[in-house]
Design an enzyme around this catalytic site. Sequence first.
Site, PDB file in Angstrom:
ATOM      1  N   ASP A   1     -60.517   4.106 -58.773  1.00  0.00           N
ATOM      2  CA  ASP A   1     -59.508   3.666 -57.809  1.00  0.00           C
ATOM      3  C   ASP A   1     -60.228   3.241 -56.532  1.00  0.00           C
ATOM      4  O   ASP A   1     -59.925   3.711 -55.435  1.00  0.00           O
ATOM      5  CB  ASP A   1     -58.505   4.793 -57.525  1.00  0.00           C
ATOM      6  CG  ASP A   1     -57.269   4.306 -56.761  1.00  0.00           C
ATOM      7  OD1 ASP A   1     -57.028   3.086 -56.728  1.00  0.00           O
ATOM      8  OD2 ASP A   1     -56.559   5.152 -56.177  1.00  0.00           O
TER       9      ASP A   1
ATOM     10  N   GLU B   1     -64.187  19.764 -48.182  1.00  0.00           N
ATOM     11  CA  GLU B   1     -64.777  19.610 -46.860  1.00  0.00           C
ATOM     12  C   GLU B   1     -64.264  18.313 -46.246  1.00  0.00           C
ATOM     13  O   GLU B   1     -64.010  17.325 -46.950  1.00  0.00           O
ATOM     14  CB  GLU B   1     -66.300  19.589 -46.938  1.00  0.00           C
ATOM     15  CG  GLU B   1     -66.893  18.340 -47.565  1.00  0.00           C
ATOM     16  CD  GLU B   1     -68.395  18.225 -47.364  1.00  0.00           C
ATOM     17  OE1 GLU B   1     -68.898  18.605 -46.290  1.00  0.00           O
ATOM     18  OE2 GLU B   1     -69.061  17.745 -48.305  1.00  0.00           O
TER      19      GLU B   1
ATOM     20  N   LEU C   1     -64.985  15.080 -44.291  1.00  0.00           N
ATOM     21  CA  LEU C   1     -66.139  14.223 -44.010  1.00  0.00           C
ATOM     22  C   LEU C   1     -65.842  13.313 -42.820  1.00  0.00           C
ATOM     23  O   LEU C   1     -64.683  12.964 -42.567  1.00  0.00           O
ATOM     24  CB  LEU C   1     -66.454  13.374 -45.243  1.00  0.00           C
ATOM     25  CG  LEU C   1     -66.895  14.148 -46.482  1.00  0.00           C
ATOM     26  CD1 LEU C   1     -67.040  13.202 -47.665  1.00  0.00           C
ATOM     27  CD2 LEU C   1     -68.198  14.888 -46.225  1.00  0.00           C
TER      28      LEU C   1
END
Length: 268
Positions: free
Chosen positions: A178, A80, A82
């Site tokens: 990360d 999705e 965002l």
Amino acid sequence: MNVLARRAADLLGVSVAEARPMAGGDLSQCMRLRLEDGRVAVAKTGPAPPEEARMLAAIAATGAPAPAVLAVDATLLVLEALPDTGAGPGAEADLGRVVARLHAATGEGYGWHADYAFGPVAIANAWADDWPAFWGERRLLCHAGHLPAPLFRRVERLAGDLRSRLPERPRAALLHGDLWSGNVLTAGDRVSGLIDPACYYGHAEVDLAMLSLFGRPGPAFRIAYGPSEPGASERAPIYKLWPALVHRRLFGAGYDGMVEGCLEAAGV
């Protein structure tokens, strides 16, 4: 239609109305898709899309925001999209809360269920019960043969002294792995998502050190996250060294200064 978009459409079973390349993908291809059913999605390649999907699910399970996985196969991940409209004045404090929520999740040891990679740089995640050994073997000594000999000898000296520098058994927190500003999406005063993870369980200070590698969160982050552990400032350059070494391997000798700076800050 772009090959990546076509593959995403096949996985989703929905036609793609529009596909646009996204900036910022040094190690993977990334496309923003507008689907015929009105949804907006992101399609990306990566070293191991099914593993990245598991990492995103682990992040979401803590209550920290992460994109939902819409489809995945061995070579492609569809997520999705965002909101990412930029940081408002409350975003730093929200990031502190989000990262604290992530780190509240713990594992039984140090490592992850599978190895991973940053492009051609392997990330070994085999489980260990000894944190200094994990960090020395899986994050520092693993660069043998990939660095100039004088530089690696300094890394080797530091790895040999980790028992006097790192806690033997810190709480095994779920790490993003990360965590730099480019992997934090914001919309106003809220963090809308943590993306591009390289998760494993380890000392929470690893993520905090990474956050300050290319910038530094302000005091609102620390107030919301919680106080530093004693000795954190001495450990930070040891934890920054790993991403510095990864950047050196990926992008060349232009990162020697960053690696040397971490080693000097660690007194090696």
